[in-house]
Design a protein around this motif. Structure first.
Motif, PDB file in Angstrom:
ATOM      1  N   PHE A  93      -5.839  -7.993 -43.740  1.00  0.00           N
ATOM      2  CA  PHE A  93      -4.476  -8.489 -43.540  1.00  0.00           C
ATOM      3  C   PHE A  93      -3.497  -7.340 -43.276  1.00  0.00           C
ATOM      4  N   ALA A  94      -3.574  -6.306 -44.106  1.00  0.00           N
ATOM      5  CA  ALA A  94      -2.668  -5.166 -43.936  1.00  0.00           C
ATOM      6  C   ALA A  94      -2.890  -4.488 -42.588  1.00  0.00           C
ATOM      7  N   GLY A  95      -4.138  -4.387 -42.164  1.00  0.00           N
ATOM      8  CA  GLY A  95      -4.438  -3.771 -40.874  1.00  0.00           C
ATOM      9  C   GLY A  95      -3.899  -4.577 -39.702  1.00  0.00           C
ATOM     10  N   ILE A  96      -4.070  -5.887 -39.753  1.00  0.00           N
ATOM     11  CA  ILE A  96      -3.577  -6.743 -38.671  1.00  0.00           C
ATOM     12  C   ILE A  96      -2.059  -6.642 -38.560  1.00  0.00           C
ATOM     13  N   VAL A  97      -1.362  -6.761 -39.676  1.00  0.00           N
ATOM     14  CA  VAL A  97       0.102  -6.714 -39.628  1.00  0.00           C
ATOM     15  C   VAL A  97       0.583  -5.329 -39.212  1.00  0.00           C
ATOM     16  N   GLU A 109      -2.078  -3.738 -26.707  1.00  0.00           N
ATOM     17  CA  GLU A 109      -1.969  -2.676 -25.709  1.00  0.00           C
ATOM     18  C   GLU A 109      -3.212  -1.808 -25.631  1.00  0.00           C
ATOM     19  N   ASP A 110      -3.810  -1.474 -26.773  1.00  0.00           N
ATOM     20  CA  ASP A 110      -4.936  -0.547 -26.813  1.00  0.00           C
ATOM     21  C   ASP A 110      -5.905  -0.998 -27.898  1.00  0.00           C
ATOM     22  N   PHE A 111      -6.772  -1.945 -27.548  1.00  0.00           N
ATOM     23  CA  PHE A 111      -7.675  -2.535 -28.533  1.00  0.00           C
ATOM     24  C   PHE A 111      -8.648  -1.504 -29.093  1.00  0.00           C
ATOM     25  N   SER A 112      -9.268  -0.705 -28.237  1.00  0.00           N
ATOM     26  CA  SER A 112     -10.257   0.254 -28.728  1.00  0.00           C
ATOM     27  C   SER A 112      -9.601   1.341 -29.578  1.00  0.00           C
ATOM     28  N   GLY A 113      -8.442   1.801 -29.197  1.00  0.00           N
ATOM     29  CA  GLY A 113      -7.720   2.774 -30.010  1.00  0.00           C
ATOM     30  C   GLY A 113      -7.320   2.200 -31.357  1.00  0.00           C
ATOM     31  N   SER A 114      -6.935   0.930 -31.365  1.00  0.00           N
ATOM     32  CA  SER A 114      -6.590   0.257 -32.618  1.00  0.00           C
ATOM     33  C   SER A 114      -7.795   0.137 -33.527  1.00  0.00           C
ATOM     34  N   ILE A 170      -5.984 -12.053 -31.959  1.00  0.00           N
ATOM     35  CA  ILE A 170      -4.576 -11.657 -31.859  1.00  0.00           C
ATOM     36  C   ILE A 170      -4.336 -10.779 -30.645  1.00  0.00           C
ATOM     37  N   SER A 171      -5.303  -9.930 -30.301  1.00  0.00           N
ATOM     38  CA  SER A 171      -5.118  -9.087 -29.112  1.00  0.00           C
ATOM     39  C   SER A 171      -5.148  -9.922 -27.839  1.00  0.00           C
ATOM     40  N   ARG A 172      -5.936 -10.986 -27.820  1.00  0.00           N
ATOM     41  CA  ARG A 172      -5.992 -11.851 -26.643  1.00  0.00           C
ATOM     42  C   ARG A 172      -4.732 -12.692 -26.519  1.00  0.00           C
ATOM     43  N   ALA A 173      -4.124 -13.018 -27.661  1.00  0.00           N
ATOM     44  CA  ALA A 173      -2.877 -13.778 -27.612  1.00  0.00           C
ATOM     45  C   ALA A 173      -1.751 -12.911 -27.065  1.00  0.00           C
ATOM     46  N   GLY A 174      -1.828 -11.597 -27.338  1.00  0.00           N
ATOM     47  CA  GLY A 174      -0.874 -10.639 -26.789  1.00  0.00           C
ATOM     48  C   GLY A 174       0.552 -10.982 -27.106  1.00  0.00           C
ATOM     49  N   SER A 175       1.355 -11.104 -26.089  1.00  0.00           N
ATOM     50  CA  SER A 175       2.783 -11.358 -26.293  1.00  0.00           C
ATOM     51  C   SER A 175       3.059 -12.819 -26.634  1.00  0.00           C
ATOM     52  N   ASN A 176       2.077 -13.700 -26.469  1.00  0.00           N
ATOM     53  CA  ASN A 176       2.291 -15.101 -26.831  1.00  0.00           C
ATOM     54  C   ASN A 176       2.323 -15.288 -28.335  1.00  0.00           C
ATOM     55  N   SER A 177       1.620 -14.415 -29.068  1.00  0.00           N
ATOM     56  CA  SER A 177       1.588 -14.512 -30.513  1.00  0.00           C
ATOM     57  C   SER A 177       2.808 -13.815 -31.095  1.00  0.00           C
ATOM     58  N   SER A 178       3.426 -14.440 -32.063  1.00  0.00           N
ATOM     59  CA  SER A 178       4.573 -13.778 -32.687  1.00  0.00           C
ATOM     60  C   SER A 178       4.121 -12.640 -33.577  1.00  0.00           C
ATOM     61  N   LEU A 179       2.847 -12.642 -33.997  1.00  0.00           N
ATOM     62  CA  LEU A 179       2.336 -11.474 -34.704  1.00  0.00           C
ATOM     63  C   LEU A 179       2.324 -10.284 -33.759  1.00  0.00           C
TER      64      LEU A 179
END
Length: 188
Positions: free
Chosen positions: A44-48, A100-105, A159-168
């Motif tokens: 949870f902490a990582g995602i946020v 923006e950068d899934f692999s870096g994340s 969440i990465s696929r939702a991108g800007s559509n997700s409010s997260l």
């Protein structure tokens, strides 16, 4: 025109928190690799932190760590401190790194997960909750980090696929203009 809906942001973070809490209570004790268990507070902490960052990421990391400490048998405040520091470093850029950068994340999260699990279990060793250093390192810390990374993957992918559509994913960085090029000449 983009509208920042803070209630939707709060609702999405709250839903993610409830899902991770339920998974921590129901799934984490039942899935083990060696003596390591999944840490959904770390997930949870990582995602946020990786989607919102900044103050929200640090606060969510602290609260997630506090809940983890309350649910566990270890000393109070250890996981709170670890997740607060980890959330600060993961979310220091205050942008949606996952979109923006899934692999870096993922690299940042893996480093944070290994550090948090290792430091938490070393603290448990120092206070007498674990008796063998090999058990702490190879049977608790590394399996816990591996399981936490594996549990993080589906959340991060969705969440990465939702991108800007997700409010997260719509933190502070979502209000900037969208351009695909490497250079921006003031919107010309």
């Amino acid at each position: 025109m983009q509208v920042k809906d803070t209630n939707k942001n709060r609702r999405d973070v709250a839903i993610l928190a409830v899902v991770c809490l339920v998974l921590q209570l129901a799934v984490a004790p039942n899935l083990a690799l060696g003596n390591g268990h999944i840490n959904f507070a770390l997930v949870f902490a990582g995602i946020v932190a990786l989607t919102r960052g900044g103050r929200i990421g640090v606060i969510c990391g602290f609260v997630a760590g506090l809940v983890f400490d309350l649910l566990g048998t270890g000393p109070m405040g250890v996981m709170s401190l670890l997740l607060t520091v980890a959330s600060y470093f993961m979310g220091i850029e205050v942008r949606n790194r996952l979109a923006e950068d899934f692999s870096g994340s993922m690299i940042v999260y893996v480093i944070a997960a290994v550090a948090v699990c290792l430091l938490h279990n070393l603290t448990m060793f120092l206070v007498g909750q674990a008796t063998d250093f090999v058990d702490v390192l190879f049977l608790r810390s590394l399996p816990s980090a591996l399981l936490s990374v594996l549990a993080f993957l589906p959340f991060a992918y969705l969440i990465s696929r939702a991108g800007s559509n997700s409010s997260l994913g719509g933190g502070i960085g979502s209000s900037r203009p969208k351009h695909s090029g490497k250079y921006n000449i003031g919107g010309v």
